[in-house]
Design an enzyme around this catalytic site. Sequence first.
Site, mmCIF file in Angstrom:
data_model
loop_
_atom_site.group_PDB
_atom_site.id
_atom_site.type_symbol
_atom_site.label_atom_id
_atom_site.label_comp_id
_atom_site.label_asym_id
_atom_site.label_seq_id
_atom_site.Cartn_x
_atom_site.Cartn_y
_atom_site.Cartn_z
ATOM 1 N N SER A 135 0.849 -1.190 0.000
ATOM 2 C CA SER A 135 0.000 0.000 0.000
ATOM 3 C C SER A 135 0.884 1.238 0.000
ATOM 4 O O SER A 135 2.077 1.167 0.345
ATOM 5 C CB SER A 135 -0.876 0.001 1.258
ATOM 6 O OG SER A 135 -1.571 1.217 1.422
ATOM 7 N N TYR A 148 -3.576 -0.693 10.061
ATOM 8 C CA TYR A 148 -3.396 -0.961 8.634
ATOM 9 C C TYR A 148 -2.017 -0.502 8.172
ATOM 10 O O TYR A 148 -1.320 -1.217 7.450
ATOM 11 C CB TYR A 148 -4.497 -0.244 7.861
ATOM 12 C CG TYR A 148 -4.564 -0.590 6.391
ATOM 13 C CD1 TYR A 148 -5.244 -1.722 5.946
ATOM 14 C CD2 TYR A 148 -3.971 0.235 5.432
ATOM 15 C CE1 TYR A 148 -5.328 -2.029 4.599
ATOM 16 C CE2 TYR A 148 -4.049 -0.064 4.078
ATOM 17 C CZ TYR A 148 -4.721 -1.195 3.665
ATOM 18 O OH TYR A 148 -4.806 -1.503 2.329
#
Length: 243
Positions: A135, A148
């Site tokens: 990410s 996350y």
Amino acid sequence: MELFSLTGRTALVTGARAGIGREIAVGLARAGADLILHGHRDDLDETERQVKPLGRDVDKLVLDLSDPAAIRPALEPLLARRRVDILVNNAGTIRRGSSRLDDWRQVMAVNLDAVYVLSQTLLEHGATKVISIASLLSFQGGINVASYAAAKHAVAGLTKALSNEWAPRGVQVNAIAPGYIATDVTRALREDEAREAQIRERIPAGRWGRPQDLQGAAVFLASAASDYVTGHVLVVDGGWLAR
């Protein structure tokens, strides 16, 4: 092109129900790969419907990745009857704004622990290409997504560590770091008009990414074209990190 052909190879794609996972599965199938589609529920019919006309063999695996200890036992029967050459660790979850320890553990279990167990298991059974979905938050902290961001930073580190261990055996372990992609995960951001505009204005390409924008990167990293690429995190972000 033969260099990018996946004919005769089988790919396991986790989180293949929708979004990035579905589009990567379709892209790999177009390049010639047979597929094992994973989901945590048996709701993979739409992905299978898109892949079947391409003439590929399609199998389904329903497995809850939030219990990493259950992953290897669940995979053993599958791996006993068919070889998996390519693993795409796409499945993930997010808990925005939560500071609850239970949510932290859930995010870590799915986004990191499962990636580790799946990668080790498939590598031990002959996979030669591992692609994990990292990410932009493998490089940045984000806002209200501490678990996350921590998990995705760890995915980048795990990619490099496994690459060091497996490269001498002719195995490539890489990751793709998507930018801001229009999926269910980013729906809350896109529905916040002010935040959506802030994000889009910073993307040099001038738009949010689409899940299919990840297909080319996945085919490249799954194919012989990337046989000398390993331990790399390939950013597909419309230029976000360059700004």
